[in-house]
Design a protein around this motif. Structure first.
Motif, PDB file in Angstrom:
ATOM      1  N   ASP A  37     -18.078 -43.694 -20.436  1.00 24.95           N
ATOM      2  CA  ASP A  37     -18.376 -43.555 -22.003  1.00 24.95           C
ATOM      3  C   ASP A  37     -17.437 -44.239 -22.834  1.00 24.95           C
ATOM      4  OD1 ASP A  37     -19.916 -41.514 -23.931  1.00 24.95           O
ATOM      5  OD2 ASP A  37     -17.982 -41.435 -24.699  1.00 24.95           O
ATOM      6  N   TRP A  38     -16.069 -44.381 -22.590  1.00 26.95           N
ATOM      7  CA  TRP A  38     -15.299 -45.101 -23.210  1.00 26.95           C
ATOM      8  C   TRP A  38     -15.082 -46.487 -22.910  1.00 26.95           C
ATOM      9  CZ3 TRP A  38     -11.609 -44.118 -27.540  1.00 26.95           C
ATOM     10  CH2 TRP A  38     -12.250 -42.953 -28.273  1.00 26.95           C
ATOM     11  N   GLY A  39     -15.508 -47.030 -21.716  1.00 28.09           N
ATOM     12  CA  GLY A  39     -15.484 -47.963 -21.102  1.00 28.09           C
ATOM     13  C   GLY A  39     -13.913 -48.894 -20.831  1.00 28.09           C
ATOM     14  N   TYR A  40     -13.853 -49.999 -21.356  1.00 26.41           N
ATOM     15  CA  TYR A  40     -12.478 -50.749 -20.959  1.00 26.41           C
ATOM     16  C   TYR A  40     -11.539 -50.245 -22.064  1.00 26.41           C
ATOM     17  CZ  TYR A  40     -15.053 -54.533 -19.213  1.00 26.41           C
ATOM     18  OH  TYR A  40     -15.873 -55.431 -18.194  1.00 26.41           O
ATOM     19  N   ASN A  41     -11.784 -49.234 -22.962  1.00 24.64           N
ATOM     20  CA  ASN A  41     -10.920 -48.416 -23.629  1.00 24.64           C
ATOM     21  C   ASN A  41     -10.285 -47.149 -22.969  1.00 24.64           C
ATOM     22  OD1 ASN A  41     -10.874 -50.481 -25.697  1.00 24.64           O
ATOM     23  ND2 ASN A  41     -12.285 -49.499 -26.836  1.00 24.64           N
ATOM     24  N   SER A  42     -10.917 -46.720 -21.997  1.00 30.69           N
ATOM     25  CA  SER A  42     -10.666 -45.341 -21.422  1.00 30.69           C
ATOM     26  C   SER A  42      -9.242 -45.286 -21.023  1.00 30.69           C
ATOM     27  CB  SER A  42     -11.646 -45.076 -20.142  1.00 30.69           C
ATOM     28  OG  SER A  42     -11.277 -45.838 -19.221  1.00 30.69           O
ATOM     29  N   TRP A  43      -8.583 -46.158 -20.509  1.00 32.71           N
ATOM     30  CA  TRP A  43      -7.238 -46.224 -19.984  1.00 32.71           C
ATOM     31  C   TRP A  43      -6.330 -45.850 -21.150  1.00 32.71           C
ATOM     32  CZ3 TRP A  43      -2.866 -48.957 -21.812  1.00 32.71           C
ATOM     33  CH2 TRP A  43      -3.183 -50.377 -22.625  1.00 32.71           C
ATOM     34  N   LEU A  44      -6.524 -46.594 -22.214  1.00 35.97           N
ATOM     35  CA  LEU A  44      -5.951 -46.356 -23.863  1.00 35.97           C
ATOM     36  C   LEU A  44      -6.019 -44.918 -23.949  1.00 35.97           C
ATOM     37  CD1 LEU A  44      -4.037 -47.716 -25.899  1.00 35.97           C
ATOM     38  CD2 LEU A  44      -6.350 -48.091 -27.150  1.00 35.97           C
ATOM     39  N   LEU A  45      -7.080 -44.207 -23.911  1.00 37.53           N
ATOM     40  CA  LEU A  45      -7.398 -43.001 -24.411  1.00 37.53           C
ATOM     41  C   LEU A  45      -6.644 -42.050 -23.512  1.00 37.53           C
ATOM     42  CD1 LEU A  45      -9.094 -40.664 -25.966  1.00 37.53           C
ATOM     43  CD2 LEU A  45     -10.727 -40.928 -24.069  1.00 37.53           C
ATOM     44  N   TYR A  46      -6.634 -42.173 -22.210  1.00 39.14           N
ATOM     45  CA  TYR A  46      -5.886 -41.491 -21.471  1.00 39.14           C
ATOM     46  C   TYR A  46      -4.316 -41.436 -21.412  1.00 39.14           C
ATOM     47  CZ  TYR A  46      -9.544 -39.722 -18.487  1.00 39.14           C
ATOM     48  OH  TYR A  46     -10.641 -39.001 -17.951  1.00 39.14           O
ATOM     49  N   ALA A  47      -3.865 -42.844 -21.703  1.00 41.27           N
ATOM     50  CA  ALA A  47      -2.475 -43.087 -21.912  1.00 41.27           C
ATOM     51  C   ALA A  47      -1.873 -42.103 -23.388  1.00 41.27           C
ATOM     52  CB  ALA A  47      -2.053 -44.525 -22.023  1.00 41.27           C
ATOM     53  N   PHE A  48      -2.912 -42.583 -24.225  1.00 37.22           N
ATOM     54  CA  PHE A  48      -2.579 -41.518 -25.618  1.00 37.22           C
ATOM     55  C   PHE A  48      -2.608 -40.203 -25.334  1.00 37.22           C
ATOM     56  CE2 PHE A  48      -3.798 -39.891 -29.701  1.00 37.22           C
ATOM     57  CZ  PHE A  48      -2.833 -40.599 -30.675  1.00 37.22           C
ATOM     58  N   ALA A  49      -3.702 -39.589 -24.462  1.00 40.11           N
ATOM     59  CA  ALA A  49      -3.624 -38.413 -24.367  1.00 40.11           C
ATOM     60  C   ALA A  49      -2.585 -37.657 -23.610  1.00 40.11           C
ATOM     61  CB  ALA A  49      -4.870 -37.983 -23.791  1.00 40.11           C
ATOM     62  N   SER A  50      -2.136 -38.526 -22.465  1.00 37.40           N
ATOM     63  CA  SER A  50      -0.768 -38.039 -21.760  1.00 37.40           C
ATOM     64  C   SER A  50       0.310 -38.131 -22.741  1.00 37.40           C
ATOM     65  CB  SER A  50      -0.829 -38.928 -20.579  1.00 37.40           C
ATOM     66  OG  SER A  50      -1.846 -39.065 -19.898  1.00 37.40           O
ATOM     67  N   LEU A  51       0.624 -39.054 -23.511  1.00 34.30           N
ATOM     68  CA  LEU A  51       1.780 -39.190 -24.296  1.00 34.30           C
ATOM     69  C   LEU A  51       1.782 -38.089 -25.425  1.00 34.30           C
ATOM     70  CD1 LEU A  51       4.558 -40.659 -24.691  1.00 34.30           C
ATOM     71  CD2 LEU A  51       3.435 -42.248 -26.288  1.00 34.30           C
ATOM     72  N   PHE A  52       0.794 -37.814 -26.143  1.00 32.68           N
ATOM     73  CA  PHE A  52       0.789 -37.172 -27.265  1.00 32.68           C
ATOM     74  C   PHE A  52       0.353 -35.651 -26.803  1.00 32.68           C
ATOM     75  CE2 PHE A  52       0.907 -41.371 -29.006  1.00 32.68           C
ATOM     76  CZ  PHE A  52       1.922 -41.309 -29.865  1.00 32.68           C
ATOM     77  N   TYR A  53      -0.386 -35.342 -25.843  1.00 26.92           N
ATOM     78  CA  TYR A  53      -0.799 -34.113 -25.495  1.00 26.92           C
ATOM     79  C   TYR A  53      -0.339 -33.319 -24.197  1.00 26.92           C
ATOM     80  CZ  TYR A  53      -4.086 -30.576 -23.682  1.00 26.92           C
ATOM     81  OH  TYR A  53      -4.606 -29.683 -22.987  1.00 26.92           O
ATOM     82  N   ALA A  54      -0.644 -34.031 -23.264  1.00 28.15           N
ATOM     83  CA  ALA A  54      -0.226 -33.447 -21.912  1.00 28.15           C
ATOM     84  C   ALA A  54       1.284 -33.394 -21.693  1.00 28.15           C
ATOM     85  CB  ALA A  54      -0.680 -34.426 -20.956  1.00 28.15           C
ATOM     86  N   ILE A  55       2.259 -34.267 -21.787  1.00 25.42           N
ATOM     87  CA  ILE A  55       3.525 -34.235 -21.831  1.00 25.42           C
ATOM     88  C   ILE A  55       4.188 -32.842 -22.743  1.00 25.42           C
ATOM     89  CG2 ILE A  55       5.743 -35.180 -21.667  1.00 25.42           C
ATOM     90  CD1 ILE A  55       4.281 -37.664 -20.775  1.00 25.42           C
ATOM     91  N   PRO A  56       3.963 -33.039 -24.119  1.00 23.32           N
ATOM     92  CA  PRO A  56       4.559 -32.078 -24.837  1.00 23.32           C
ATOM     93  C   PRO A  56       3.819 -30.576 -24.638  1.00 23.32           C
ATOM     94  CG  PRO A  56       3.156 -33.792 -26.379  1.00 23.32           C
ATOM     95  CD  PRO A  56       3.269 -34.361 -24.658  1.00 23.32           C
ATOM     96  N   TYR A  57       2.572 -30.729 -24.144  1.00 25.59           N
ATOM     97  CA  TYR A  57       2.041 -29.415 -24.008  1.00 25.59           C
ATOM     98  C   TYR A  57       2.574 -28.788 -22.914  1.00 25.59           C
ATOM     99  CZ  TYR A  57      -1.919 -25.872 -23.596  1.00 25.59           C
ATOM    100  OH  TYR A  57      -2.429 -24.727 -23.760  1.00 25.59           O
ATOM    101  N   THR A  58       2.982 -29.539 -21.651  1.00 24.71           N
ATOM    102  CA  THR A  58       3.721 -29.025 -20.610  1.00 24.71           C
ATOM    103  C   THR A  58       4.808 -28.253 -20.979  1.00 24.71           C
ATOM    104  OG1 THR A  58       2.295 -30.666 -19.103  1.00 24.71           O
ATOM    105  CG2 THR A  58       4.379 -29.529 -18.399  1.00 24.71           C
ATOM    106  N   PHE A  59       5.654 -28.949 -21.781  1.00 21.43           N
ATOM    107  CA  PHE A  59       7.030 -28.696 -21.974  1.00 21.43           C
ATOM    108  C   PHE A  59       6.808 -27.276 -23.137  1.00 21.43           C
ATOM    109  CE2 PHE A  59       8.312 -32.572 -20.608  1.00 21.43           C
ATOM    110  CZ  PHE A  59       9.511 -32.231 -19.653  1.00 21.43           C
TER     111      PHE A  59
END
Length: 499
Positions: A37-59
């Motif tokens: 769905d996101w093609g070549y930009n998918s890595w950027l989406l996951y990097a953004f989601a990890s940094l601004f969602y997954a990590i703070p959410y875990t803490f």
């Protein structure tokens, strides 16, 4: 803690880690789905989601689980919100966590069936043609229902059975993902990968499309990086207590996020984004392995791993955890004695059976609405419905966390961990992106875009009924249930039920 609780099954940190990885989703499958769905930009989406969602959410989860007043809580999520937002909103949030999770099964179960078919044959064209046959839709529905009742039966056996199934599937899924990373790295080190004889020219950033459908599919990435709050329901089943629980969550988020970003970057080198989009959610992962030189029969092996991982991993965990989180710590008596009754491991067996009935009805309704759609269209529709619904419990939790940090000296909120220190500013700033991203993706995922309405009006209408309309109805239903319970129990101010 009672003697019954003391005797419960205790799992190791390693078991818990793979238990949580399995529950968080199969890494590579999620990456490939997003790539279609996101093609070549998918890595950027996951990097953004990890940094601004997954990590703070875990803490955030670690901080909430460290509240001393709730140490003996059995479920986590609902109890935290009972304390911070009040018993009524806590109950509604807990019910939503249970309810929206039902849509996950509508997404997950048809995938298990396609994995089984690919286990038997590596002919992509045959499988695509078969799954798009009108007569095959009832087969998918009936088999999905049967699989869910199998998962329900295993979930009734409690954490001992679950941890064995989940840790095994975690190892299996993790191993397949690592095989992909190693094979891709090896292939790229020996030269450029080609597709149909043409060298693949990887791109790291294309024009970012923020159309309705793209924003809706963001919820897929958010969902694949989330879900760790459910593991608090098994915190008291891990050896080493709070310390190992925290270690498991932290290891999980960094390992999981790192591997998912690396895998999505590697996809840019081995499969053209336009070809992945044409292949769709059904078969892109198999072609990705063929691009790395794996033989056609390896498709059967991948499908077998996917089937085992999804059936014994994600399905088993999400069948059990949300039910336990709702029914164990719901206001005592609000569902009646039978539904709230738990066994010696803290598992509400009757509630699991009730969930099975509800899931059966929703699978039938959804398949009727999408009866004339192609399989990839069905999978995209259920992913949107599932991803959009799954973001709602997170918004409840973020609201609770904001209130928690706004009252740093409240005597009920004493805890031994503070994310980004005891001050308000940095902690609240860290959750601002979560609120913005989740609100946008929730609306776009639950309400079909204009092109979906024109392509399949009836299917879109049923998606709206199952999504936003049913969510509003559930909120109203829970409010009535709670108000009736409060009239009968005016002096019950407990935050959770003792097991």
């Amino acid at each position: 803690m009672s003697e019954k609780s003391d005797a419960r099954y205790q799992m190791s940190l390693i078991t818990f880690l793979f238990f949580s990885i399995a529950g968080g989703g199969f890494v590579l499958k999620g990456v490939v789905s997003q790539y279609t769905d996101w093609g070549y930009n998918s890595w950027l989406l996951y990097a953004f989601a990890s940094l601004f969602y997954a990590i703070p959410y875990t803490f955030m989860i670690i901080e909430l689980s460290s509240i001393k007043k709730l140490r003996e809580s059995e479920s986590g999520y609902q109890t935290w919100l009972n304390l911070i937002l009040g018993r009524k909103l806590g109950f509604i949030a807990g019910f939503f966590y249970f309810y929206v999770n039902i849509f996950y099964f509508v997404d997950l179960l048809p995938n298990i069936i396609t994995y089984f078919i690919y286990t038997c044959t590596s002919d992509v064209a045959f499988v695509t043609a078969l799954t798009n046959q009108t007569w095959f839709k009832p087969v998918i529905s009936i088999t999905s229902i049967a699989l869910f009742w199998l998962a329900t039966w295993v979930s009734m056996k409690g954490p001992k059975w679950l941890s064995r199934a989940l840790s095994f599937s975690g190892y299996a899924g993790f191993a397949l993902t690592m095989l992909f990373i190693i094979a891709a790295t090896w292939k790229l080190s020996s030269g450029t990968v080609t597709f149909n004889g043409t060298p693949i020219a990887p791109e790291y950033l294309q024009h970012i499309d923020l159309s309705w459908s793209k924003i809706a599919s963001m919820s897929w990435a958010l969902q694949s990086l989330g879900g760790l709050e459910a593991l608090a329901a098994y915190k008291r089943n891990i050896r080493g207590g709070d310390r190992n629980f925290r270690t498991g969550l932290i290891l999980n988020v960094f390992i999981f996020s790192g591997i998912i970003v690396i895998s999505s970057i590697l996809m840019n080198f081995i499969l053209p984004a336009d070809q992945a989009a044409n292949l769709g959610l059904l078969s892109a992962i198999y072609v990705a392995f063929q691009q790395l030189g794996f033989p056609d029969w390896w498709t059967n092996v991948i499908a077998l791993f996917l089937m085992i991982t999804t059936l014994c991993g994600s399905l088993m965990l999400w069948t059990a955890a949300p039910v336990k989180m709702l029914f164990v710590d719901a206001p005592k008596g609000i569902f009646g004695h039978k539904l709230s009754e738990v066994n010696s491991e803290g598992t509400p067996v009757n509630a699991l059976k009730m969930q099975g009935v509800v899931v059966t009805i929703i699978i039938i309704l959804f398949m009727l609405g999408q009866f004339n759609s192609e399989m990839n269209t069905i999978l995209v529709a259920v992913k949107n419905l599932d991803g959009g619904a799954a973001t709602i419990p997170v918004l409840f939790m973020v609201a609770g966390y904001i209130k928690l940090r706004m009252k740093p000296n409240h005597h009920d909120y004493v805890r031994d961990f503070h994310f980004l220190g005891k001050g308000r500013f940095w902690a609240l700033l860290s959750v601002a992106p979560i609120v913005i991203i989740f609100t946008a993706s929730t609306v776009a995922a639950l309400i079909p875009g204009p092109e979906d309405w024109s392509a399949n009006f009836m299917g879109s209408l049923i998606q709206v009924i199952l999504g936003p309309v049913s969510i509003i109805a559930v909120f109203y239903y829970c409010s009535i249930m709670y108000n009736r319970w409060r009239i009968k129990n005016p002096h019950d101010n407990s935050l959770f039920n003792k097991v």
